[in-house]
Design a protein around this motif. Structure first.
Motif, mmCIF file in Angstrom:
data_model
loop_
_atom_site.group_PDB
_atom_site.id
_atom_site.type_symbol
_atom_site.label_atom_id
_atom_site.label_comp_id
_atom_site.label_asym_id
_atom_site.label_seq_id
_atom_site.Cartn_x
_atom_site.Cartn_y
_atom_site.Cartn_z
ATOM 1 N N MET A 105 0.835 -1.178 0.000
ATOM 2 C CA MET A 105 0.000 0.000 0.000
ATOM 3 C C MET A 105 0.878 1.238 0.000
ATOM 4 N N SER A 106 0.452 2.221 -0.701
ATOM 5 C CA SER A 106 1.206 3.462 -0.728
ATOM 6 C C SER A 106 0.732 4.370 0.403
ATOM 7 N N ALA A 107 1.540 5.364 0.696
ATOM 8 C CA ALA A 107 1.210 6.293 1.776
ATOM 9 C C ALA A 107 -0.046 7.090 1.437
ATOM 10 N N THR A 108 -0.211 7.454 0.182
ATOM 11 C CA THR A 108 -1.388 8.238 -0.194
ATOM 12 C C THR A 108 -2.662 7.413 -0.036
ATOM 13 N N TYR A 109 -2.591 6.123 -0.348
ATOM 14 C CA TYR A 109 -3.763 5.262 -0.197
ATOM 15 C C TYR A 109 -4.138 5.152 1.281
ATOM 16 N N GLU A 110 -3.144 4.940 2.128
ATOM 17 C CA GLU A 110 -3.407 4.833 3.564
ATOM 18 C C GLU A 110 -3.964 6.153 4.106
ATOM 19 N N HIS A 111 -3.411 7.256 3.632
ATOM 20 C CA HIS A 111 -3.884 8.569 4.082
ATOM 21 C C HIS A 111 -5.345 8.790 3.682
ATOM 22 N N ARG A 112 -5.659 8.458 2.436
ATOM 23 C CA ARG A 112 -7.049 8.610 1.974
ATOM 24 C C ARG A 112 -7.988 7.717 2.782
ATOM 25 N N LYS A 113 -7.513 6.536 3.135
ATOM 26 C CA LYS A 113 -8.327 5.606 3.913
ATOM 27 C C LYS A 113 -8.611 6.175 5.309
ATOM 28 N N VAL A 114 -7.593 6.757 5.939
ATOM 29 C CA VAL A 114 -7.765 7.353 7.266
ATOM 30 C C VAL A 114 -8.677 8.574 7.197
ATOM 31 N N VAL A 115 -8.497 9.414 6.189
ATOM 32 C CA VAL A 115 -9.341 10.610 6.037
ATOM 33 C C VAL A 115 -10.797 10.200 5.814
ATOM 34 N N ALA A 116 -11.023 9.163 5.036
ATOM 35 C CA ALA A 116 -12.392 8.687 4.810
ATOM 36 C C ALA A 116 -13.001 8.164 6.104
ATOM 37 N N PHE A 117 -12.210 7.489 6.923
ATOM 38 C CA PHE A 117 -12.704 6.983 8.209
ATOM 39 C C PHE A 117 -13.093 8.138 9.126
ATOM 40 N N VAL A 118 -12.242 9.156 9.207
ATOM 41 C CA VAL A 118 -12.521 10.316 10.064
ATOM 42 C C VAL A 118 -13.780 11.038 9.586
ATOM 43 N N ASP A 119 -13.917 11.183 8.289
ATOM 44 C CA ASP A 119 -15.116 11.846 7.752
ATOM 45 C C ASP A 119 -16.381 11.060 8.089
ATOM 46 N N SER A 120 -16.327 9.759 7.947
ATOM 47 C CA SER A 120 -17.507 8.949 8.256
ATOM 48 C C SER A 120 -17.800 8.968 9.756
ATOM 49 N N PHE A 121 -16.749 9.021 10.594
ATOM 50 C CA PHE A 121 -16.955 9.118 12.042
ATOM 51 C C PHE A 121 -17.633 10.445 12.403
ATOM 52 N N LYS A 122 -17.158 11.522 11.799
ATOM 53 C CA LYS A 122 -17.766 12.828 12.061
ATOM 54 C C LYS A 122 -19.214 12.883 11.586
ATOM 55 N N ALA A 123 -19.491 12.261 10.443
ATOM 56 C CA ALA A 123 -20.865 12.243 9.926
ATOM 57 C C ALA A 123 -21.773 11.448 10.849
ATOM 58 N N ALA A 124 -21.217 10.339 11.420
ATOM 59 C CA ALA A 124 -22.035 9.524 12.316
ATOM 60 C C ALA A 124 -22.271 10.233 13.642
ATOM 61 N N ASN A 125 -21.339 11.072 14.070
ATOM 62 C CA ASN A 125 -21.461 11.774 15.351
ATOM 63 C C ASN A 125 -21.988 13.200 15.212
ATOM 64 N N LYS A 126 -22.645 13.508 14.110
ATOM 65 C CA LYS A 126 -23.094 14.880 13.854
ATOM 66 C C LYS A 126 -24.073 15.362 14.915
ATOM 67 N N ASN A 127 -24.972 14.499 15.366
ATOM 68 C CA ASN A 127 -26.007 14.905 16.325
ATOM 69 C C ASN A 127 -25.626 14.584 17.769
ATOM 70 N N THR A 128 -24.409 14.147 18.035
ATOM 71 C CA THR A 128 -23.978 13.871 19.405
ATOM 72 C C THR A 128 -23.637 15.188 20.088
ATOM 73 N N VAL A 129 -24.136 15.324 21.333
ATOM 74 C CA VAL A 129 -23.901 16.561 22.093
ATOM 75 C C VAL A 129 -22.983 16.219 23.264
ATOM 76 N N GLU A 130 -21.876 17.016 23.407
ATOM 77 C CA GLU A 130 -20.945 16.820 24.509
ATOM 78 C C GLU A 130 -20.799 18.128 25.265
ATOM 79 N N ARG A 131 -20.437 18.042 26.522
ATOM 80 C CA ARG A 131 -20.129 19.240 27.284
ATOM 81 C C ARG A 131 -18.864 18.989 28.085
#
Length: 148
Positions: A1-27
Motif C-alpha cells: 500500500m502506498s502512503a497516499t492510499y493509507e492517508h485517503r483511507k484514514v481521512v475517509a474513516f474520520v469523515d464517516s466518524f464525524k458524519a455519524a457523530n453529527k447529532n452527538t452533544v458533549e459538554r
C-alpha cells in the motif's frame, strides 16, 4: 500500500466518524491542570454512532474470515512423477586380484612404463595405477604383513 492510499483511507474513516457523530452533544466536564487534559461528558448520543461501530466490527470480522480462508487454502504442491525404474545390470569386468596387479605394476614401472600406460593395460585410471605402485612399495619396505 502506498502512503497516499493509507492517508485517503484514514481521512475517509474520520469523515464517516464525524458524519455519524453529527447529532452527538458533549459538554466539558472538567480540566485537569496537572495532566493538562479536558474531560468531556456525552449529553446526547446519536443513533448513527451505534450503527457506525457495528459496521466497523463487521468489516473487521469479514477481514479476519477472509484472511483465515486464504491461510487455510492449501497451496498446490508440485508433484514430480516417479521415474520409471530400469533394471541396469552392472557390467562385471574380470579383475585380477589386487595384490597380483600391484606386483605387476611394480614390475612394469621398473621396466620403464609410465603410470598412464600401466593404467591403460589394466583398464584403470593413472592415479589408481600410481596408488597401487606406492602401496605395494610401502608394504615391501615394512615387513609387517598387515593383510590377513
Amino acid at each position: 500500500m502506498s502512503a497516499t492510499y493509507e492517508h485517503r483511507k484514514v481521512v475517509a474513516f474520520v469523515d464517516s466518524f464525524k458524519a455519524a457523530n453529527k447529532n452527538t452533544v458533549e459538554r466539558v466536564r472538567k480540566f485537569d491542570p496537572k495532566q493538562k487534559t479536558w474531560t468531556f461528558e456525552i449529553v446526547k448520543r446519536d443513533e448513527n454512532v451505534v450503527k457506525f461501530s457495528e459496521d466497523i466490527k463487521k468489516s473487521k470480522r469479514r477481514q479476519r474470515e477472509k484472511d483465515k480462508r486464504q491461510k487455510t487454502t492449501p497451496a498446490k504442491k508440485n508433484v514430480i512423477p516417479a521415474k520409471p525404474t530400469v533394471n541396469i545390470t552392472p557390467q562385471i569386468m574380470p579383475q585380477k586380484p589386487r595384490s597380483e596387479m600391484r606386483l605387476n605394476v611394480m614390475r612394469l614401472h621398473k621396466d620403464g612404463l609410465k603410470f598412464k600406460e600401466i593404467g591403460n593395460l589394466y583398464g584403470v585410471s593413472e592415479s589408481s595405477a600410481r596408488t597401487a605402485y606406492y602401496r605395494e612399495k610401502r608394504e615391501n619396505e615394512n615387513p609387517v604383513n598387515l593383510r590377513q
